[in-house]
Design a protein around this motif. Structure first.
Motif, mmCIF file in Angstrom:
data_model
loop_
_atom_site.group_PDB
_atom_site.id
_atom_site.type_symbol
_atom_site.label_atom_id
_atom_site.label_comp_id
_atom_site.label_asym_id
_atom_site.label_seq_id
_atom_site.Cartn_x
_atom_site.Cartn_y
_atom_site.Cartn_z
ATOM 1 N N LEU A 35 -21.206 30.469 12.371
ATOM 2 C CA LEU A 35 -22.045 31.435 11.136
ATOM 3 C C LEU A 35 -23.031 32.644 11.971
ATOM 4 N N ARG A 36 -23.564 33.155 11.380
ATOM 5 C CA ARG A 36 -24.571 34.360 11.696
ATOM 6 C C ARG A 36 -25.478 34.137 10.783
ATOM 7 N N GLU A 37 -26.477 34.681 11.262
ATOM 8 C CA GLU A 37 -27.653 35.323 10.465
ATOM 9 C C GLU A 37 -27.493 36.205 9.187
ATOM 10 N N TRP A 38 -28.283 36.439 8.300
ATOM 11 C CA TRP A 38 -27.388 37.268 7.973
ATOM 12 C C TRP A 38 -28.627 37.215 6.402
ATOM 13 N N GLN A 39 -29.010 38.779 5.646
ATOM 14 C CA GLN A 39 -29.969 38.853 4.611
ATOM 15 C C GLN A 39 -29.235 37.987 3.404
ATOM 16 N N GLY A 40 -29.693 37.149 3.010
ATOM 17 C CA GLY A 40 -29.150 36.291 1.677
ATOM 18 C C GLY A 40 -28.922 34.956 2.226
ATOM 19 N N PHE A 41 -28.434 34.549 3.668
ATOM 20 C CA PHE A 41 -28.042 33.458 4.400
ATOM 21 C C PHE A 41 -28.603 32.138 3.191
ATOM 22 N N PHE A 65 -19.620 23.535 14.626
ATOM 23 C CA PHE A 65 -20.425 24.592 14.560
ATOM 24 C C PHE A 65 -20.589 25.639 15.790
ATOM 25 N N PHE A 66 -19.947 26.607 16.325
ATOM 26 C CA PHE A 66 -20.165 27.521 17.314
ATOM 27 C C PHE A 66 -20.884 28.732 16.827
ATOM 28 N N ALA A 67 -21.771 28.862 18.013
ATOM 29 C CA ALA A 67 -22.110 29.816 18.447
ATOM 30 C C ALA A 67 -21.364 31.067 18.762
ATOM 31 N N LEU A 68 -21.410 32.339 18.374
ATOM 32 C CA LEU A 68 -20.687 33.136 19.688
ATOM 33 C C LEU A 68 -21.717 33.987 19.645
ATOM 34 N N VAL A 110 -10.449 27.613 10.826
ATOM 35 C CA VAL A 110 -11.528 28.823 11.755
ATOM 36 C C VAL A 110 -12.325 29.483 10.001
ATOM 37 N N VAL A 111 -13.279 28.494 9.828
ATOM 38 C CA VAL A 111 -14.054 29.692 9.279
ATOM 39 C C VAL A 111 -15.014 30.692 9.593
ATOM 40 N N SER A 112 -15.399 31.385 9.917
ATOM 41 C CA SER A 112 -15.745 32.594 9.822
ATOM 42 C C SER A 112 -16.686 33.937 9.595
ATOM 43 N N MET A 113 -17.994 33.833 9.852
ATOM 44 C CA MET A 113 -18.753 35.261 9.834
ATOM 45 C C MET A 113 -18.695 36.696 10.340
ATOM 46 N N ARG A 114 -18.148 35.936 11.877
ATOM 47 C CA ARG A 114 -17.984 36.606 12.906
ATOM 48 C C ARG A 114 -16.311 38.153 12.873
ATOM 49 N N VAL A 131 -14.956 35.296 6.281
ATOM 50 C CA VAL A 131 -17.452 35.685 5.118
ATOM 51 C C VAL A 131 -17.333 36.879 5.865
ATOM 52 N N SER A 132 -16.698 37.730 4.670
ATOM 53 C CA SER A 132 -17.114 38.663 5.371
ATOM 54 C C SER A 132 -18.107 39.511 4.817
ATOM 55 N N TYR A 133 -19.147 40.043 5.816
ATOM 56 C CA TYR A 133 -20.229 40.090 4.927
ATOM 57 C C TYR A 133 -20.803 42.149 5.377
#
Length: 198
Positions: A35-41, A65-68, A110-114, A131-133
């Motif tokens: 996951l990553r910070e994003w507007q509306g998270f 939970f993996f912090a890239l 792998v569920v990823s925003m990154r 999850v495409s931002y």
């Protein structure tokens, strides 16, 4: 084609050592959430909470939970993990990308925003949910022929859990060899340019 595709996975011993060093059983079954910070998270947080709970309840997978990018990724990961009724491992990316790739190889999904987490995971054909931002995330998934992608603004618990289920049941293999070939061409072209300027 991203040059990260040319990286190899770390040795099994090195990857197992990395996981054990973070109190994670290398023989376990896991769903990796990037996951990553994003507007509306904040408005989407419960969708990730419910999805992480669902993979545990429905498939017996332990969420990790993996912090890239730890500075940006740890806060939203911790927010989600705090809402879960069980403990989850929380990992920060090691300096050695080969360990990241080797770890991806052990994940059931792998569920990823990154984007780069998706690139690393695709290099070992790990099952992906994006999850495409940003259009670059959607474009990458389309380019490698993967349909399990949802726009961030469209995320709900129902949609995300359904997508994870589809990914876990989809046994159709995929590969990124065509992208590796392009990355090699890019690397060779850059080398020639540098030699010409020398």
């Amino acid at each position: 084609a991203d040059p990260a595709l040319l990286l190899e996975a770390g040795s099994e011993g090195a990857v197992d050592g990395f996981l054990l060093g973070n109190n994670i059983d290398p023989a376990g079954r896991y769903a990796l959430f990037v996951l990553r910070e994003w507007q509306g998270f904040e408005a989407k947080k419960q969708a990730f909470v419910q999805s992480a709970k669902h993979v545990k309840d429905a498939y017996g997978l332990t969420p990790i939970f993996f912090a890239l990018e730890p500075g940006r990724d740890l806060p939203p990961s911790r927010e989600v993990a705090r809402e879960l009724p069980f403990e989850c491992p929380m990992l920060s990316a090691p300096a050695d990308e080969k360990l990241i790739i080797g770890m991806m190889k052990k994940m059931q999904v792998v569920v990823s925003m990154r984007l780069h987490a998706l690139i690393f995971a695709s290099s070992v054909a790990a099952p992906l949910v994006a999850v495409s931002y940003d259009p670059k995330v959607t474009g990458f998934m389309r380019y490698i022929g993967q349909k399990h992608c949802i726009a961030f603004e469209n995320v709900t618990a129902e949609r995300l859990t359904a997508l994870i289920g589809q990914t876990l049941s989809d046994d159709e293999p995929y590969c990124v060899e065509h992208l590796r070939a392009l990355a090699e061409e890019n690397e060779e072209a850059a080398r020639r340019l540098l030699e010409e300027q020398a």
